[in-house]
Design a protein around this motif. Structure first.
Motif, PDB file in Angstrom:
ATOM      1  N   LEU A  15      40.702  38.188  34.858  1.00 47.76           N
ATOM      2  CA  LEU A  15      41.686  37.653  35.797  1.00 47.76           C
ATOM      3  C   LEU A  15      42.856  37.025  35.074  1.00 47.76           C
ATOM      4  O   LEU A  15      42.706  36.462  33.995  1.00 47.76           O
ATOM      5  N   ASN A  16      44.021  37.083  35.697  1.00 50.39           N
ATOM      6  CA  ASN A  16      45.176  36.318  35.246  1.00 50.39           C
ATOM      7  C   ASN A  16      45.066  34.965  35.930  1.00 50.39           C
ATOM      8  O   ASN A  16      45.054  34.885  37.156  1.00 50.39           O
ATOM      9  N   GLY A  17      44.930  33.914  35.138  1.00 47.82           N
ATOM     10  CA  GLY A  17      44.744  32.599  35.724  1.00 47.82           C
ATOM     11  C   GLY A  17      45.675  31.567  35.141  1.00 47.82           C
ATOM     12  O   GLY A  17      46.019  31.612  33.960  1.00 47.82           O
ATOM     13  N   ILE A  18      46.088  30.638  35.983  1.00 52.30           N
ATOM     14  CA  ILE A  18      46.908  29.524  35.541  1.00 52.30           C
ATOM     15  C   ILE A  18      46.357  28.260  36.178  1.00 52.30           C
ATOM     16  O   ILE A  18      45.876  28.288  37.310  1.00 52.30           O
ATOM     17  N   ILE A  28      41.452  35.495  31.799  1.00 52.81           N
ATOM     18  CA  ILE A  28      40.161  34.816  31.848  1.00 52.81           C
ATOM     19  C   ILE A  28      39.084  35.806  32.277  1.00 52.81           C
ATOM     20  O   ILE A  28      39.156  36.366  33.369  1.00 52.81           O
ATOM     21  N   PRO A  29      38.064  36.019  31.454  1.00 51.83           N
ATOM     22  CA  PRO A  29      36.974  36.911  31.855  1.00 51.83           C
ATOM     23  C   PRO A  29      35.928  36.138  32.662  1.00 51.83           C
ATOM     24  O   PRO A  29      35.442  35.096  32.240  1.00 51.83           O
ATOM     25  N   VAL A  30      35.611  36.646  33.843  1.00 51.68           N
ATOM     26  CA  VAL A  30      34.531  36.098  34.664  1.00 51.68           C
ATOM     27  C   VAL A  30      33.653  37.263  35.099  1.00 51.68           C
ATOM     28  O   VAL A  30      34.042  38.425  34.979  1.00 51.68           O
ATOM     29  N   MET A  31      32.490  36.936  35.621  1.00 51.45           N
ATOM     30  CA  MET A  31      31.590  37.966  36.140  1.00 51.45           C
ATOM     31  C   MET A  31      31.655  37.953  37.665  1.00 51.45           C
ATOM     32  O   MET A  31      31.882  36.911  38.279  1.00 51.45           O
ATOM     33  N   GLY A  78      36.562  38.687  47.200  1.00 52.68           N
ATOM     34  CA  GLY A  78      37.481  39.824  47.144  1.00 52.68           C
ATOM     35  C   GLY A  78      38.443  39.766  45.966  1.00 52.68           C
ATOM     36  O   GLY A  78      39.492  40.400  45.988  1.00 52.68           O
ATOM     37  N   ILE A  79      38.070  39.026  44.934  1.00 51.33           N
ATOM     38  CA  ILE A  79      38.913  38.918  43.741  1.00 51.33           C
ATOM     39  C   ILE A  79      38.606  40.101  42.826  1.00 51.33           C
ATOM     40  O   ILE A  79      37.456  40.329  42.463  1.00 51.33           O
ATOM     41  N   LYS A  80      39.632  40.852  42.503  1.00 50.34           N
ATOM     42  CA  LYS A  80      39.493  42.095  41.736  1.00 50.34           C
ATOM     43  C   LYS A  80      40.050  41.936  40.321  1.00 50.34           C
ATOM     44  O   LYS A  80      40.840  41.028  40.057  1.00 50.34           O
ATOM     45  N   PRO A  81      39.675  42.853  39.406  1.00 53.54           N
ATOM     46  CA  PRO A  81      40.212  42.790  38.045  1.00 53.54           C
ATOM     47  C   PRO A  81      41.738  42.724  38.026  1.00 53.54           C
ATOM     48  O   PRO A  81      42.409  43.426  38.782  1.00 53.54           O
ATOM     49  N   LEU A  82      42.239  41.840  37.176  1.00 57.27           N
ATOM     50  CA  LEU A  82      43.654  41.596  36.923  1.00 57.27           C
ATOM     51  C   LEU A  82      44.397  40.941  38.082  1.00 57.27           C
ATOM     52  O   LEU A  82      45.623  40.817  38.043  1.00 57.27           O
ATOM     53  N   ASP A  83      43.663  40.486  39.113  1.00 54.55           N
ATOM     54  CA  ASP A  83      44.293  39.675  40.155  1.00 54.55           C
ATOM     55  C   ASP A  83      44.744  38.359  39.540  1.00 54.55           C
ATOM     56  O   ASP A  83      44.255  37.943  38.480  1.00 54.55           O
TER      57      ASP A  83
END
Length: 91
Positions: A15-18, A28-31, A78-83
């Motif tokens: 994910l792109n996270g701030i 940020i890598p999450v499962m 509903g959070i997808k890769p690179l959201d």
């Protein structure tokens, strides 16, 4: 779910996270089976107490301009890769 169905295998969701008013967005890598609360802590870890003043407040996660309930898993939310997600302190 019936007795013959199994839960899907957890998947990596980068994910792109701030965090709060930090100037740096991070990957940020999450499962997929982690909770949104766990996601919030992973995003905050890189900024809180470093570039953003640590506060004694609960955190909140925003995804697509909505507040995501902290008890949901990343997949359920509903959070997808690179959201993009933004984590901040709750008012």
């Amino acid at each position: 779910m019936t007795g013959t169905e199994t839960a899907p295998e957890p998947e990596l969701v980068p994910l792109n996270g701030i965090f709060a008013d930090d100037y740096s967005q991070l990957l940020i890598p999450v499962m997929s089976n982690e909770t949104v609360a766990e996601l919030a802590e992973k995003v905050a870890y890189h900024s809180e107490g470093k570039r953003v003043r640590k506060q004694d407040k609960e955190k909140v996660v925003y995804h697509e301009s909505r507040v995501v309930p902290m008890h949901l898993t990343v997949a359920e939310a509903g959070i997808k890769p690179l959201d993009h997600v933004r984590v901040d302190y709750k008012d």
